[in-house]
Design a protein around this motif. Structure first.
Motif, PDB file in Angstrom:
ATOM      1  N   HIS A 229     -46.739  -9.474  -1.037  1.00  0.00           N
ATOM      2  CA  HIS A 229     -45.442  -9.882  -1.595  1.00  0.00           C
ATOM      3  C   HIS A 229     -45.483 -11.371  -1.903  1.00  0.00           C
ATOM      4  N   CYS A 232     -42.782 -14.300  -0.279  1.00  0.00           N
ATOM      5  CA  CYS A 232     -42.918 -14.742   1.119  1.00  0.00           C
ATOM      6  C   CYS A 232     -44.359 -14.714   1.619  1.00  0.00           C
ATOM      7  N   CYS A 251     -39.518  -5.557   1.318  1.00  0.00           N
ATOM      8  CA  CYS A 251     -40.467  -6.323   2.133  1.00  0.00           C
ATOM      9  C   CYS A 251     -40.010  -6.317   3.589  1.00  0.00           C
ATOM     10  N   CYS A 254     -39.208 -10.369   4.494  1.00  0.00           N
ATOM     11  CA  CYS A 254     -38.071 -11.109   3.928  1.00  0.00           C
ATOM     12  C   CYS A 254     -36.964 -10.175   3.432  1.00  0.00           C
TER      13      CYS A 254
HETATM   14 ZN   LIG Z   1     -41.407 -10.720   1.488  1.00  0.00          ZN
END
Ligand SMILES: [Zn+2]
Ligand SMILES: [Zn+2]
Ligand SMILES: [Zn+2]
Length: 480
Positions: A229, A232, A251, A254
């Motif tokens: 991802h 983050c 995710c 985050c």
């Molecule tokens: Zn993330």
């Protein structure tokens, strides 16, 4: 007892067909066959609507060691298409009715006439015995090559029916050994066709290939995409991102939703999980389990074998008539003044390395094909043969320097490495050597004219020596 006359000249009685002076043995499906009886007929007519039965009969006939049996012409009748390689490859024609027998009589006569030329010297080794059978068959069928066929019955997936018929299907690798032997005896020449991998325990090729866990060897693995991802930086298996309810991706770090591959995330790799021991790992181990002996091994340790189309060399084409003359000993280190072929090949490789570090260095090699040397060798015993080959090496040695070296690939193929000479000088030197070799044969063997074909090449860095040598040798050997 059934007697019927099909037309005025074809007779049929007790499963024997007669036409003029010729008699043919008719074998119907599930009929009995006394193999010794085959020799008393001019040909066999085999009903082949049942491929298993036809295979059985063909194997019985073609695997016989009696030349009057295994060479017998076999014609198929009531033929049904099959994948069986013995049925497809080892017959002499298909007929639709007995009325076609008169058309086949000329083929039978032709084959019988060719068979009269064959040499009958008893074979002194297993390889010779098996290979001579195949050569006799090819000669009487005016064929010049041994081709592999895809064969579901074979433990290698390929078979060479003419040779394979002498073995059980699980012994197929012995056929490859015989072909390798025949190649080293300069009877056949290979053209690459395919490669197979064999079990390193029992040498069969029925393998089950699977990905296994590096810690417990189980093949019970689950593979998942890894997701990275971008916002983050979190990396984890896709299952960590999946919402259990609706399958959407979020995710776990985050909590943002994941939308566009390449924009907010990518899949850098895959991750494996072993469902047996729970181990999580990136690289699995590929293993091959042999379904014949159950041996399980990493694929890197399987035995690779080339499946080639083999063409008969000149020696191979003559062997049915002259008999097979073998070198009788391992060529190589045993002949004084020469090195073994694998040593030679390694030295050529070092030569290339030397040239890489010093561009001033040059090296050449000459390949000499003594096409008719076997005409002389076949009259000698092994000891004298070896002495003659040493003499030839000595003549070559007298014309080259201590930095140069010689190898025999087989008694008719010599390779010489000539260092530190210009190509043109190496060519002149090679011609001098050939002239001297011819003189030796002329003076010692009743004016025998040795035929030598040769090629001299500069060693270059961009070519693999073994491959290039193979090409050159092929050109020399196949040139008629
Ligand atoms: Zn993330
Ligand atoms: Zn095995
Ligand atoms: Zn495991």
């Amino acid at each position: 007892m059934e007697t019927k006359i099909l037309n005025k000249s074809i007779g049929f009685k007790d499963n024997v067909l007669t036409y003029g002076d010729y008699s043919l043995c008719y074998i119907e499906t599930n009929g009995a066959l006394k193999i010794d009886h085959v020799e008393f007929f001019d040909a066999v007519i085999l009903e082949s609507r049942d491929a298993d039965f036809a295979r059985l009969i063909i194997k019985k006939i073609r695997s016989s060691f009696d030349i009057n049996v295994y060479l017998k012409p076999i014609f198929l009748i009531n033929h049904k298409e099959t994948t069986d390689s013995y049925v497809n490859e080892l017959h002499d024609g298909i007929i639709f009715s007995f009325d076609q027998i008169p058309e086949k009589i000329n083929d039978i006569i032709h084959l019988q006439n060719l068979a009269k030329h064959l040499d009958h010297t008893p074979s002194n080794s297993f390889e010779i015995q098996i290979f001579k059978k195949a050569l006799n068959f090819l000669y009487t069928r005016e064929d010049r090559s041994l081709s592999p066929v895809v064969d579901p019955a074979s433990f290698l997936s390929y078979s060479y029916p003419l040779l394979s018929v002498n073995f059980e299907t699980y012994e197929e690798s012995k056929v490859l050994d015989i072909l390798e032997w025949a190649f080293h005896e300069d009877l056949i020449w290979p053209d690459y066709f395919d490669r197979v991998y064999l079990c390193n325990n029992c040498k069969t090729g029925r393998l089950s290939i699977r990905e296994t866990c590096p810690s417990c060897q189980s093949s019970n693995l689950k593979q998942e995409d890894l997701i990275h991802h971008f916002p983050c930086g979190y990396i984890g298996p896709i299952s960590d991102f999946k919402n259990k309810v609706d399958g959407s991706l979020n995710c776990p770090k985050c909590s943002k939703s994941i939308r566009h591959i390449g924009v907010d995330y990518d899949k850098p790799s895959v991750i494996n999980q072993c469902l047996n021991c729970n181990n999580v790992f990136q690289d699995y181990i590929v293993k091959a389990k042999c379904t014949h002996c159950s041996h399980d091994t990493e694929v890197q340790y399987l035995i690779p074998k080339e499946i080639n189309i083999y063409k008969l060399t000149k020696k191979g084409r003559l062997a049915p008539v002259t008999g097979i003359v073998t070198s009788g000993f391992e060529i190589g280190e045993e002949i004084s003044g020469t090195v073994g072929f694998s040593t030679f090949s390694t030295m050529m490789h070092y030569e290339q390395q030397r040239m890489k570090s010093n561009p001033q260095l040059v090296s050449n090699y000459s390949v000499l094909y003594l096409e008719n040397i076997f005409d002389i060798l076949k009259t000698m015993g092994i000891i004298k043969e070896k002495a003659l080959l040493s003499d030839l090496a000595q003549i070559i040695r007298d014309n080259i320097t201590a930095a140069d070296y010689i190898t025999y690939q087989n008694p008719s193929l010599i390779c010489i490495c000539i260092n530190d000479e210009k190509l043109v000088d190496a060519q002149i030197l090679t011609q001098t050597v050939i002239k001297k070799l011819k003189e030796l044969f002329h003076n010692n063997f009743n004016n025998f004219e040795l035929t030598v074909k040769s090629k001299t090449q500069a060693l270059v860095l961009t070519e693999k020596f073994d491959d290039r040598l193979r090409e050159i040798t092929k050109i020399l050997v196949e040139e008629i």
